[in-house]
Design a protein around this motif. Structure first.
Motif, PDB file in Angstrom:
ATOM      1  N   GLY A 109     -19.222  -5.118  -0.819  1.00  0.00           N
ATOM      2  CA  GLY A 109     -20.436  -4.681  -2.282  1.00  0.00           C
ATOM      3  C   GLY A 109     -21.167  -3.245  -1.504  1.00  0.00           C
ATOM      4  N   SER A 110     -21.590  -2.781  -0.798  1.00  0.00           N
ATOM      5  CA  SER A 110     -23.031  -1.697  -0.311  1.00  0.00           C
ATOM      6  C   SER A 110     -21.709  -0.279  -0.448  1.00  0.00           C
ATOM      7  CB  SER A 110     -23.183  -2.187   0.537  1.00  0.00           C
ATOM      8  OG  SER A 110     -21.919  -1.599   1.874  1.00  0.00           O
ATOM      9  N   GLY A 111     -20.041   0.058  -0.185  1.00  0.00           N
ATOM     10  CA  GLY A 111     -19.276   0.748  -0.747  1.00  0.00           C
ATOM     11  C   GLY A 111     -18.756   1.372   0.099  1.00  0.00           C
ATOM     12  N   ARG A 112     -18.814   0.456   1.732  1.00  0.00           N
ATOM     13  CA  ARG A 112     -18.713   0.921   3.045  1.00  0.00           C
ATOM     14  C   ARG A 112     -17.076   0.393   3.267  1.00  0.00           C
ATOM     15  NH1 ARG A 112     -19.382  -1.591   8.503  1.00  0.00           N
ATOM     16  NH2 ARG A 112     -19.863  -3.732   7.149  1.00  0.00           N
ATOM     17  N   VAL A 113     -16.362   0.589   3.605  1.00  0.00           N
ATOM     18  CA  VAL A 113     -14.888   0.240   4.266  1.00  0.00           C
ATOM     19  C   VAL A 113     -14.974  -0.464   5.319  1.00  0.00           C
ATOM     20  CG1 VAL A 113     -12.791   1.464   4.868  1.00  0.00           C
ATOM     21  CG2 VAL A 113     -14.164   2.926   2.966  1.00  0.00           C
ATOM     22  N   VAL A 114     -14.335  -2.092   5.417  1.00  0.00           N
ATOM     23  CA  VAL A 114     -14.224  -2.645   6.206  1.00  0.00           C
ATOM     24  C   VAL A 114     -13.481  -2.863   7.115  1.00  0.00           C
ATOM     25  CG1 VAL A 114     -16.833  -3.629   5.248  1.00  0.00           C
ATOM     26  CG2 VAL A 114     -14.318  -4.915   4.577  1.00  0.00           C
ATOM     27  N   ARG A 115     -12.198  -2.889   6.350  1.00  0.00           N
ATOM     28  CA  ARG A 115     -10.401  -2.780   6.908  1.00  0.00           C
ATOM     29  C   ARG A 115      -9.855  -1.965   6.434  1.00  0.00           C
ATOM     30  NH1 ARG A 115     -13.533  -5.663   8.994  1.00  0.00           N
ATOM     31  NH2 ARG A 115     -13.422  -8.582   9.239  1.00  0.00           N
ATOM     32  N   VAL A 116      -8.783  -0.741   7.520  1.00  0.00           N
ATOM     33  CA  VAL A 116      -8.058  -0.306   6.175  1.00  0.00           C
ATOM     34  C   VAL A 116      -6.672  -0.823   7.492  1.00  0.00           C
ATOM     35  CG1 VAL A 116      -6.718   2.537   6.894  1.00  0.00           C
ATOM     36  CG2 VAL A 116      -9.005   1.895   6.915  1.00  0.00           C
ATOM     37  N   GLY A 117      -5.722  -1.056   6.406  1.00  0.00           N
ATOM     38  CA  GLY A 117      -4.419  -1.694   6.292  1.00  0.00           C
ATOM     39  C   GLY A 117      -3.617  -0.054   5.908  1.00  0.00           C
ATOM     40  N   GLU A 118      -1.997  -0.165   7.206  1.00  0.00           N
ATOM     41  CA  GLU A 118      -1.421   1.138   6.766  1.00  0.00           C
ATOM     42  C   GLU A 118       0.156   0.318   6.830  1.00  0.00           C
ATOM     43  OE1 GLU A 118      -2.688   5.032   9.297  1.00  0.00           O
ATOM     44  OE2 GLU A 118      -2.864   2.754  10.476  1.00  0.00           O
ATOM     45  N   ILE A 119       0.544   0.990   5.828  1.00  0.00           N
ATOM     46  CA  ILE A 119       1.594  -0.177   5.503  1.00  0.00           C
ATOM     47  C   ILE A 119       3.247   0.535   5.913  1.00  0.00           C
ATOM     48  CG2 ILE A 119       3.111  -1.868   3.825  1.00  0.00           C
ATOM     49  CD1 ILE A 119       0.369  -3.069   3.269  1.00  0.00           C
ATOM     50  N   ALA A 120       4.256   0.742   5.777  1.00  0.00           N
ATOM     51  CA  ALA A 120       6.153   1.434   6.116  1.00  0.00           C
ATOM     52  C   ALA A 120       6.424   0.321   5.944  1.00  0.00           C
ATOM     53  CB  ALA A 120       5.662   2.679   6.602  1.00  0.00           C
ATOM     54  N   TRP A 121       6.349  -0.131   5.195  1.00  0.00           N
ATOM     55  CA  TRP A 121       8.391  -1.286   5.290  1.00  0.00           C
ATOM     56  C   TRP A 121      10.021  -0.665   5.825  1.00  0.00           C
ATOM     57  CZ3 TRP A 121       5.238  -5.349   5.943  1.00  0.00           C
ATOM     58  CH2 TRP A 121       4.187  -5.476   5.414  1.00  0.00           C
ATOM     59  N   SER A 122      10.117   0.152   5.245  1.00  0.00           N
ATOM     60  CA  SER A 122      11.062   0.915   5.915  1.00  0.00           C
ATOM     61  C   SER A 122      11.227   0.879   7.240  1.00  0.00           C
ATOM     62  CB  SER A 122      11.713   1.748   5.042  1.00  0.00           C
ATOM     63  OG  SER A 122      10.866   3.244   5.222  1.00  0.00           O
ATOM     64  N   ALA A 123      10.147   1.387   8.152  1.00  0.00           N
ATOM     65  CA  ALA A 123      10.033   1.512   9.662  1.00  0.00           C
ATOM     66  C   ALA A 123      10.003   0.314  10.292  1.00  0.00           C
ATOM     67  CB  ALA A 123       8.937   2.648   9.601  1.00  0.00           C
ATOM     68  N   GLY A 124       9.301  -0.927   9.648  1.00  0.00           N
ATOM     69  CA  GLY A 124       8.706  -1.845   9.901  1.00  0.00           C
ATOM     70  C   GLY A 124       7.692  -2.052  10.782  1.00  0.00           C
ATOM     71  N   PHE A 125       6.556  -1.145  10.154  1.00  0.00           N
ATOM     72  CA  PHE A 125       5.547  -0.702  10.588  1.00  0.00           C
ATOM     73  C   PHE A 125       4.723  -1.537   9.442  1.00  0.00           C
ATOM     74  CE2 PHE A 125       2.284   1.460  10.544  1.00  0.00           C
ATOM     75  CZ  PHE A 125       1.257   1.872  11.841  1.00  0.00           C
ATOM     76  N   ALA A 126       3.051  -2.157   9.498  1.00  0.00           N
ATOM     77  CA  ALA A 126       2.117  -3.286   8.807  1.00  0.00           C
ATOM     78  C   ALA A 126       0.946  -2.670   9.920  1.00  0.00           C
ATOM     79  CB  ALA A 126       2.792  -4.113   8.505  1.00  0.00           C
ATOM     80  N   ARG A 127      -0.108  -2.371   9.703  1.00  0.00           N
ATOM     81  CA  ARG A 127      -0.925  -2.068  10.858  1.00  0.00           C
ATOM     82  C   ARG A 127      -2.717  -2.720  10.049  1.00  0.00           C
ATOM     83  NH1 ARG A 127      -1.865   2.565  15.127  1.00  0.00           N
ATOM     84  NH2 ARG A 127      -0.991   3.612  13.063  1.00  0.00           N
ATOM     85  N   LEU A 128      -3.091  -3.073  10.445  1.00  0.00           N
ATOM     86  CA  LEU A 128      -4.957  -3.508  10.133  1.00  0.00           C
ATOM     87  C   LEU A 128      -5.560  -2.734  10.719  1.00  0.00           C
ATOM     88  CD1 LEU A 128      -5.771  -4.943   7.649  1.00  0.00           C
ATOM     89  CD2 LEU A 128      -6.204  -6.761   8.750  1.00  0.00           C
ATOM     90  N   TRP A 129      -7.018  -1.950  10.311  1.00  0.00           N
ATOM     91  CA  TRP A 129      -7.864  -1.476  11.416  1.00  0.00           C
ATOM     92  C   TRP A 129      -9.202  -2.389  10.853  1.00  0.00           C
ATOM     93  CZ3 TRP A 129      -7.209   2.213  15.093  1.00  0.00           C
ATOM     94  CH2 TRP A 129      -5.970   2.761  15.096  1.00  0.00           C
ATOM     95  N   PHE A 130     -10.151  -2.851  11.857  1.00  0.00           N
ATOM     96  CA  PHE A 130     -11.257  -3.685  11.319  1.00  0.00           C
ATOM     97  C   PHE A 130     -12.188  -2.208  11.839  1.00  0.00           C
ATOM     98  CE2 PHE A 130      -8.192  -6.877  12.131  1.00  0.00           C
ATOM     99  CZ  PHE A 130      -9.698  -8.110  10.875  1.00  0.00           C
TER     100      PHE A 130
END
Length: 70
Positions: A46-67
């Motif tokens: 709610g304050s505009g701060r990014v708290v998580r970042v997800g990166e996805i590339a299904w064709s490469a079998g890749f998914a990552r979540l950053w805290f």
């Protein structure tokens, strides 16, 4: 504690600037998801701060979540 988060679809996260890079319309992110192509999303509190970042590339079998913290 965060009551709610907003999802912002994007190309990725710029760690040097601590900023969202290349915002994407939801429809573009959905198209990329269906095609297995790369995209990212950021969860913003709610304050505009990014708290998580997800990166996805299904064709490469890749998914990552950053805290993120201060």
């Amino acid at each position: 504690m965060t009551d709610s988060l907003t999802v912002v679809h994007c190309e990725g996260w710029d760690p040097a600037r601590r900023a969202i890079a290349g915002r994407l319309p939801v429809a573009v992110a959905q198209e990329r998801d269906r095609a297995g192509e790369q995209y990212a999303f950021c969860l913003v509190d709610g304050s505009g701060r990014v708290v998580r970042v997800g990166e996805i590339a299904w064709s490469a079998g890749f998914a990552r979540l950053w805290f993120l913290d201060d």
